[in-house]
Structure formats: structure tokens, C-alpha cells
Design an enzyme around this catalytic site. Structure first.
Site, mmCIF file in Angstrom:
data_model
loop_
_atom_site.group_PDB
_atom_site.id
_atom_site.type_symbol
_atom_site.label_atom_id
_atom_site.label_comp_id
_atom_site.label_asym_id
_atom_site.label_seq_id
_atom_site.Cartn_x
_atom_site.Cartn_y
_atom_site.Cartn_z
ATOM 1 N N ARG A 53 0.832 -1.212 0.000
ATOM 2 C CA ARG A 53 0.000 0.000 0.000
ATOM 3 C C ARG A 53 0.865 1.261 0.000
ATOM 4 O O ARG A 53 2.011 1.239 0.444
ATOM 5 C CB ARG A 53 -0.984 -0.013 1.154
ATOM 6 N N GLU A 64 -3.005 5.888 4.256
ATOM 7 C CA GLU A 64 -2.625 4.887 3.251
ATOM 8 C C GLU A 64 -3.708 4.724 2.184
ATOM 9 O O GLU A 64 -4.902 4.827 2.482
ATOM 10 C CB GLU A 64 -2.421 3.531 3.937
ATOM 11 N N ASP A 235 1.477 -2.896 12.265
ATOM 12 C CA ASP A 235 1.094 -2.796 10.857
ATOM 13 C C ASP A 235 1.694 -1.567 10.187
ATOM 14 O O ASP A 235 1.128 -1.034 9.239
ATOM 15 C CB ASP A 235 -0.444 -2.791 10.728
#
Ligand code: NAD
Length: 353
Positions: A53, A64, A235
Site C-alpha cells: 500500500r 494509506e 502494521d
């Protein structure tokens, strides 16, 4: 029930309509359905355009874009991650997304995705656990009791058969909120005073905390033989939850290695550390759990194909739920080349002098 009309109007699912859509379908049915759509799309993995991404980082968070296409349909999600937001009464994660017809480039769905992301993340976690968790797992530790956590607990109940959740959060108010929300869910909900207490007796450990830091939510001595770890919160570069020693003795499963090596727990490891891609586990070309003592880690970061599956699911259920409005998103001049002339439709009426 209302069905989307086939014009330049685009079906739009607001937050209000997403809540109605979930109630009309039923949350368990929707979690199971989303897991099914994700599995179908992972089974045709090579047919998707894939890219890590596109992230725009700042000191406090990240924004994102997550695009993908299967050649017939294109989708993207806009999503942010700002762990400090909750202190100001804002969500850590918000999102919206779009599906479009590749043949014309015309959008066919615009929808809120904050709630949908929580559902798809939970469905993806439970789907991975179906292949990786110990057989007959009944107990899950849920560390981090924020926005995602109830969705995770319910997906593991519906898809994996979890009966007991052991909760821990550094903020007891967050744990109390999950207990309240899960009352009547059929889950046995236990509030714990520490992460160590939460993992005691757990077959599955879900970490879902938010801190822009290399945190150690789980130390190596907290993870016993045979555990499955569903690591959600790490993440982003510089944002991890597991001690590297756990990763060195575990078998690690990922969505899309090119993205996970940047964002996931494995950013702590060398770039050639072996990982297994989940789509290959789903199609039987790679092995999931191999024995009862193996420690398995789903290093979840969230990948565009999962959002594509979730968008497909919503598109396919719009008609039966009626939970949408049509919005005037696309210009539709009478003559496609006379965009300028279309402005006349909104010209103020000129009153006669
Ligand atoms: P949230 O801010 O609502 O909740 C996070 C919770 O973690 C808070 O209750 C906080 O008190 C708790 N916490 C922070 N540090 C902790 C610690 N050391 N021990 C225990 N608890 C701690 O966030 P959320 O929306 O629930 O998201 C959680 C995380 O999951 C975020 O990092 C987010 O970026 C990530 N996320 C990942 C995916 C994915 O697909 N992998 C999808 C959505 C969200």
C-alpha cells in the site's frame, strides 16, 4: 427492496446505512460471508494486481491508499492509523473505499469502511486461524480492547468456535467496554489484570494494541508450545508488538510478503527470513499447522485484496438490504463531449427586467 439503478448515480453506503446493513444481514452471517469472500479471492490470488500500500507517514500516524484489481473490477481503500487520536475522542483507524468497473472506469460503489475494516480484519483473522490454530481451540486471549476487539472476538466465536475470551488492556475502561458489549454474546468473557494472566490457558493469542512504537506486548516466555498468535496491531514501520525471539521459533504466515516485510512483525527480521503466504495455505500448495507443538503467527497487516472482497460483499448485498442511497458523483452531460454545456443545468434563472 431498493436496487441500485443503472445510471451515472453511484450507490453510497454511509456509516448509518452500514450499521443498518449489518443488522439486516446479522453480524455472524456477515463475518462468515466476509471470510468466505476473502477465501474465494485468495484462491484466485494470481489474478490480482498487487502492490504494497502507498503510505504517507507523519510523526503521529499514517494515511494509506490500498488499491487492487482483478481485471474486471477495481477497488481501493483510504485508511489512516493514528494511535493518539483516541485521546482527542477520534478513532485510531477510519476508512472509506470504492469499487469501479474496469471496462468503463466508472465507480459502482462508494462506502464507509471504518466499520467494514473492523469486520474484514476480524474475518481475515478467523479465516487464517481456521488453518493455523490448534484443533478444537476454545480459548482466546484478546490483548488490546479498543475498536477492533469485539469484532475479533465475535469472528473467532462464529468461525473458529472460540467459547472463552480472556481480555487485557492497559486501560481497564477499554476492557470494561468489551465486557459490556459482549454480554449476551454467548462468549465467556474474563477480564485479566495483565497480559501474562490473559495468555494463561489460551490456545490463541490476539494482539491488537495501538502504539507507534516497537512494543513488547508478548515476551518469548509468555508463548507456550502450540499457541497460535494473531498479531493485528503491528502494521506500520516502527510499530510492532511481538518480541523477535517469538518470531525466531515460530512459523510465520503473511498476506503479501512485499508489504508485510515493510509493515509487519517481520520488519524485525532479516529480509530473507522464510514466511508462508496464506493464499498458498488456502489452496493446499503450502502447509498450515503441522503439529500440536508448533507456534504459528499470523503477521496481519491488512491487504488490499481483503478490502476488495469486503467491497464485493457489500455490493452483492445492497439490493437485499436496501441500505444505501444513490449519489450524484459522476458528470453525465447529454453529449459526453459537452461537459461545459452541462453547466447550464445549474445556471441561475435570469429574471426578466
Ligand atoms: P484502538 O486505539 O481503538 O485500541 C487500541 C487499544 O490498545 C487501546 O484500548 C489501548 O489502551 C490498548 N493498548 C495500547 N498499548 C497497550 C499495551 N501495551 N497493552 C495492552 N493494551 C494496550 O485501536 P484499534 O482500532 O482497535 O486498532 C488496534 C490496532 O490494530 C492498531 O494498531 C491498528 O493500526 C491495527 N489494525 C490492524 C489491522 C490489520 O488488518 N492488521 C486492521 C485494523 C487495525
Amino acid at each position: 427492496m431498493q436496487t441500485p439503478s443503472n445510471k451515472a448515480l453511484v450507490p453510497f453506503v454511509s456509516v448509518d446505512n452500514m450499521m443498518k446493513l449489518i443488522h439486516r444481514i446479522g453480524i455472524d452471517t456477515m463475518l462468515i460471508g466476509l471470510a468466505d469472500y476473502i477465501e474465494q479471492d485468495f484462491l484466485r490470488w494470481p489474478s490480482f494486481d498487487k502492490t504494497p500500500r502507498v503510505a504517507s507517514h507523519s510523526a503521529e500516524g499514517v494515511i494509506e491508499l490500498m488499491p487492487t484489481s482483478d481485471g474486471a473490477t477495481y477497488g481501493f481503500k483510504y485508511v489512516n492509523g493514528h494511535p493518539k487520536n483516541t485521546r482527542g475522542g477520534l478513532q485510531t483507524v477510519t476508512a472509506f473505499g470504492l469499487l469501479a468497473d474496469v471496462a468503463t472506469g466508472y465507480p459502482v460503489l462508494l462506502t464507509e469502511m471504518t466499520i467494514l475494516t473492523a469486520l474484514r480484519t476480524a474475518a481475515m483473522s478467523a479465516l487464517a486461524a481456521k488453518y493455523l490454530a490448534p484443533k478444537n481451540a476454545t480459548t482466546m486471549a484478546m490483548i488490546g480492547n479498543g475498536a477492533q476487539s469485539e469484532f475479533q472476538c465475535l469472528a473467532f466465536r462464529a468461525i473458529v468456535g472460540i467459547r472463552t475470551v480472556r481480555l487485557y488492556d492497559i486501560d481497564p475502561a477499554a476492557t470494561a467496554k468489551v465486557r459490556r458489549n459482549l454480554a449476551g454474546s454467548g462468549l465467556n468473557v474474563i477480564a485479566c489484570a495483565s497480559a501474562q494472566e490473559a495468555v494463561t490457558g489460551a490456545d490463541i493469542i490476539t494482539t491488537c494494541t495501538a502504539d507507534k512504537a516497537n512494543a513488547t506486548i508478548l515476551g518469548d516466555n509468555m508463548v507456550g508450545a502450540g499457541a497460535h498468535i494473531n498479531a493485528i496491531g503491528g502494521d506500520c514501520p516502527g510499530k510492532t508488538e511481538l518480541h523477535a525471539d517469538i518470531l525466531h521459533r515460530a512459523t510465520i504466515f503473511v498476506e503479501y510478503p512485499e508489504q508485510t516485510r515493510i509493515e509487519g512483525e517481520i520488519q524485525q527480521l532479516s529480509p530473507d527470513h522464510p514466511v508462508t503466504e496464506l493464499w498458498q495455505v488456502f489452496n493446499g500448495t503450502a502447509r498450515g499447522r503441522q503439529n500440536a507443538d508448533q507456534v504459528t503467527v499470523f503477521d496481519s497487516v491488512g491487504f488490499a485484496v481483503e478490502d476488495f472482497s469486503a467491497l464485493r460483499y457489500v455490493r452483492d448485498h445492497l439490493g437485499e438490504t436496501g441500505a444505501f442511497v444513490e449519489i450524484d458523483l459522476l458528470a453525465d452531460p447529454d453529449d459526453p463531449r459537452d461537459l461545459f454545456g452541462m453547466l447550464g443545468r445549474a445556471a441561475p434563472a435570469i429574471s426578466a427586467a
